[in-house]
Every structure is written in structure tokens, then in C-alpha cells.
Design a protein around this motif. Structure first.
Motif, short mmCIF file in Angstrom:
data_model
loop_
_atom_site.label_atom_id
_atom_site.label_comp_id
_atom_site.label_asym_id
_atom_site.label_seq_id
_atom_site.Cartn_x
_atom_site.Cartn_y
_atom_site.Cartn_z
N LEU A 73 15.48 24.65 42.55
CA LEU A 73 14.51 25.36 43.38
C LEU A 73 13.80 26.46 42.58
CD1 LEU A 73 13.20 25.78 46.14
CD2 LEU A 73 15.10 27.31 46.74
N GLU A 74 14.57 27.23 41.81
CA GLU A 74 13.97 28.29 41.01
C GLU A 74 13.07 27.73 39.92
OE1 GLU A 74 16.83 31.84 40.30
OE2 GLU A 74 18.12 30.11 40.71
N ASP A 75 13.46 26.57 39.37
CA ASP A 75 12.62 25.94 38.35
C ASP A 75 11.28 25.52 38.93
OD1 ASP A 75 11.99 24.55 35.85
OD2 ASP A 75 14.15 24.58 35.54
N LEU A 76 11.30 24.96 40.14
CA LEU A 76 10.07 24.51 40.78
C LEU A 76 9.19 25.69 41.19
CD1 LEU A 76 11.39 21.60 43.04
CD2 LEU A 76 10.50 21.49 40.72
N ALA A 77 9.81 26.85 41.41
CA ALA A 77 9.05 28.04 41.82
C ALA A 77 8.42 28.75 40.64
CB ALA A 77 9.98 29.00 42.57
N PHE A 78 8.86 28.43 39.42
CA PHE A 78 8.40 29.17 38.24
C PHE A 78 6.88 29.06 38.05
CE2 PHE A 78 7.41 29.40 33.69
CZ PHE A 78 7.92 30.65 33.38
#
Length: 448
Positions: free
Chosen positions: A107-112
Motif C-alpha cells: 500500500l505504501e509503495d503504491l502511494a509513493f
């Protein structure tokens, strides 16, 4: 191929003019490369290792800058003033997803990416959730990317780039290291994005994939464009493919062997369906069949399709022929002098248009309507294309009979007498319908 996957527009999105690149150690990686991709195209770049494919791709969004020549992206030269805009509009997916995935969770990777666009926290969260749903990876949201399978990593890497909503996706070897299902799923995602108007550029070693998928092909060798053109022209040139260090697609090799023996004729085919059309009619007049009753050599027989098999019974009406040798009921026999059109026995194809992701996806589909359709359509085989169509099948607990190369496999099943239902996401339904029309098979389209 461009007739099937219609190019959305002719506007040029990426163009290189005599592009040169030399590494700091003096290695000349690109020499006078002229390349262009138009809006909505699917372009495949083929070439052996070390041919310059990755170096070329790094130029498309300014990851490295040329040492000579020129590159234009949406008509503009890349500069420090427009580099951020270009990197948003041209998304690059690396060959090794581990080079792209670095956050503690998916999720954090996709939000970057969205976060770097300066969006609010609420919008960043929304975009990340949207791509989780779009790529059917919601269950991976809190997992560490390092613990994912190779196929899952590829999917997440592509999702992370799509979250930034680029106009062009550039993917370096997107299917390398994947099993058959992983390759199918990845290419369907790219087709779905292309159906929404995005330009897709990939590099690959897989001649079969490039032949069946691309609108246009570039062959790179030793940093130079060896040849470019539509797949049919590229793979028709046997000498070219050999000199470029590539292998011919299996279907092309088979066609050449058949043509050398006088069995096939016409243009080089790039699919099984095209290959079937290349086989000489006289050769097709001898057919293998299953005896539907005891048959003697020389008997007049009529042919019909049953359970996907060609069956011969005694008689001389309809599609008829003569038994070459006898056989008991259920045994294989050969039938010669076949006279009539077997395609009249073809099944129907029902195309069910599932709302695409941008239309609400599988959640917007009327499940009860789907159940009613399946209840009405008996003795059918089912296939699904696109993320929302496959998610719908999973939600309903429906097992697909056709899982790979759905369009071609569905048409082949219809030609064997089966009725076929193809669930297709959004604009992919139009692509299925166009290909089915080409093969003159009865079909209908239902929108959910």
C-alpha cells in the motif's frame, strides 16, 4: 494486427532522431536510433541481450540523457523545466521489480508516486486503494513487497506506475521470469490499459508474444535499429530474423514447413486461426473423424460436430464424404472428398461486457443478471478477459473453461461446435467482437 487493435490516434508521443548514447567507460550503447510510438499503439522492441533495449527505454522519461541526436516526448525535447511532467506522463516499469519496490508495504509503495505528485493525503490514499482494486491485489496491501512472488511483484510494480496515471507505459521485459498464467495476466492488464487509450511499449525476447500482440515491432541489434514494421512484414523475412539473432514464432515455423510441402499458402500467419486459413482446401478434404456407428471402407458418410469432435455417420446429406477405411463406433477414421462447409456447425459466442475499472468494475455488475444469462445459455464454455471480468468470476465462484488466449481459444471452441461466453472488461468487449466478426461467427453482446 492494427486492424484488430485499432490505433486510437496518430499523434506522436515519443520520437527519437539519430539517438546516440555512450557510457562513461566508452561503451557505445545506441547508434543513430530512429524510433517513434503513436498514441494508443502497442509497440514491441525485440533484440538479444546487450542490444540496447533497456538503454533506449531509460531515455523515454529522462532517466538518462542522450550523448547525441534528439528525443521528443509529446513533441517537446526533455529539459529540467518539463522533466517532472514527462515522468508523470511516461511511466517506466523496470525489468527487475525489486529495483522499483522499496516501501515496507504494498500500500505504501503504491502511494509513493501519487504522493510525489503533491496530492492531498486523502487523494493519495484514494488512488492507492483504486489501483489495489484495479489489479486485484487488495489482499497484498499490508504485505512486504520483498515477500511476494515474482508474478505478484511484477503486478505491484505495474500498479505503482499506473497509480500516477501516465499516458504512456514503458515496460522492460514485463513477462521475464513469469509462468504461463503470469504472462497471460500481465499482458491482459496491458491490453486493458491500452483499451483505455494508453500507449504501451515493451521490450521482450519472446517472438511469439511480439508477433501476436504488437501493432508495430522494432528490432534492435548492437545499439542500432535493425528493422521496424508491422509484425506480418517483420516475421515474413526469414533472413532478417536469423541475422538479428531471434527465433521465428512457432506458428511461422510451422507455416513455412507446411508451405514447403505444398500444404499451406498465402501470407505468413501470426495466429492459429490465421494458420488454419492458410491450409490448402484440397488438403483439408481429407479429415480425421470419429465413427458415430460401424463404418466400412468406401461408405458414404455425413459429418457433424459433437462435443467438439468431428463425427462421421452413414448417409449422404449435408457435409458429406467417403470413408477411406472402416472402423467400429468410437474409433478414428479418415474421410476423403469432404464436400460442404463445416463452419455451419459452429457454436455461438456471447460477449458479456463487464464494467471496466473506471466504470466501477465488478462491483457495478448486476450479479443476478449474470446468473440469469448463465441459466439461459446451456452447454457453454466460459472465458474471462480483463481484471474486472476475472474479479467478477471469482466473486461468483465461476470457474473459467478458457483461461489462456481467450479470444483465439474461444473462437476455436466455437468452430468445434461449442457455445462460448466471454466476459470482457470495458473496452475489451469491443475487441472480442471485432475479432469474432472477422471469423464470421455468430455472436451477441450483452452489457451488464
Amino acid at each position: 494486427m492494427t486492424g484488430f487493435y485499432e490505433v486510437k490516434a496518430k499523434m506522436n508521443v515519443i520520437k527519437t532522431i539519430e539517438l546516440e548514447y555512450t557510457y562513461s567507460d566508452g561503451t557505445n550503447a545506441l547508434s543513430g536510433v530512429n524510433f517513434e510510438a503513436n498514441a494508443g499503439e502497442r509497440v514491441a522492441v525485440l533484440g538479444p541481450n546487450g542490444s540496447g533495449k533497456t538503454t533506449l527505454f531509460y531515455h523515454f522519461n529522462g532517466l538518462i540523457m542522450q550523448t547525441g541526436g534528439e528525443i521528443k516526448v509529446f513533441g517537446e525535447n526533455i529539459s529540467k523545466d518539463n522533466i517532472d511532467t514527462i515522468r508523470r506522463r511516461v511511466g517506466l516499469v523496470f525489468q527487475d521489480p525489486d529495483s522499483q519496490l522499496f516501501a515496507p508495504t504494498v500500500l505504501e509503495d503504491l502511494a509513493f508516486g501519487p504522493k510525489n505528485l503533491g496530492l492531498s493525503q486523502a487523494d493519495v490514499e484514494k488512488k492507492a486503494r483504486e489501483v489495489l482494486h484495479r489489479f486485484d491485489i487488495e489482499k497484498l496491501a499490508q504485505k512486504n513487497p520483498a515477500n511476494l512472488s515474482g508474478g505478484q511483484k511484477k503486478r505491484v510494480a505495474i500498479a505503482g506506475v499506473v497509480a500516477m496515471e501516465p499516458d504512456v507505459l514503458v515496460l522492460d521485459e514485463p513477462t521475464s521470469g513469469l509462468d504461463v498464467r503470469g504472462v497471460t495476466d500481465t499482458m491482459e492488464i496491458l491490453d486493458e490499459l491500452n483499451a483505455e487509450g494508453k500507449t504501451i511499449i515493451i521490450s521482450t525476447h519472446d517472438s511469439d508474444l511480439a508477433a501476436a500482440w504488437a501493432d508495430r515491432i522494432y528490432i534492435l541489434n548492437k545499439g542500432e535499429v535493425f528493422r521496424s514494421g508491422v509484425p506480418g512484414h517483420i516475421f515474413a523475412d526469414e533472413k532478417l530474423i536469423m541475422e538479428a539473432g531471434l527465433k521465428h514464432p512457432v506458428i511461422v515455423q510451422t507455416f513455412r514447413e507446411f508451405r514447403a510441402r505444398g500444404i499451406s499458402k498465402g501470407e505468413v500467419p501470426l495466429s492459429v486461426l490465421d494458420f488454419m486459413g492458410s491450409v490448402d482446401v484440397e488438403v483439408m478434404n481429407v479429415r480425421c473423424a470419429i465413427a458415430g456407428c460401424d463404418i466400412s471402407a468406401g461408405d458414404d458418410v455425413c459429418l457433424k460436430i459433437k462435443d467438439g469432435m468431428l463425427v462421421a455417420i452413414k448417409g449422404s446429406t449435408g457435409v458429406k464424404g467417403k470413408a477411406v477405411f472402416g472402423g467400429k463406433k468410437g474409433e478414428d477414421i479418415a474421410v476423403k472428398d469432404v464436400n460442404g462447409d463445416l463452419q455451419q456447425f459452429a457454436g455461438n459466442i456471447t460477449i458479456i461486457r463487464v464494467p471496466g475499472i473506471i466504470e466501477g468494475g465488478s462491483r457495478a455488475a448486476d450479479i443476478e443478471n449474470v446468473r440469469d444469462i448463465l441459466d439461459r445459455e446451456k452447454n457453454h464454455k466460459i472465458g474471462a478477459m480483463g481484471t474486472s471480468a476475472k474479479v467478477l468470476m471469482n466473486r461468483m465462484g465461476i470457474r473459467c473453461d478458457i483461461e489462456f488466449d481467450v479470444i483465439q481459444s474461444g473462437i476455436l471452441a466455437a468452430l468445434r461446435g461449442f457455445n462460448v461466453i466471454v466476459f470482457a472488461s470495458g473496452g475489451m468487449a469491443d475487441r472480442v467482437a471485432e475479432k469474432v466478426r472477422e471469423k464470421k461467427i455468430n455472436y451477441s453482446v450483452i452489457a451488464l
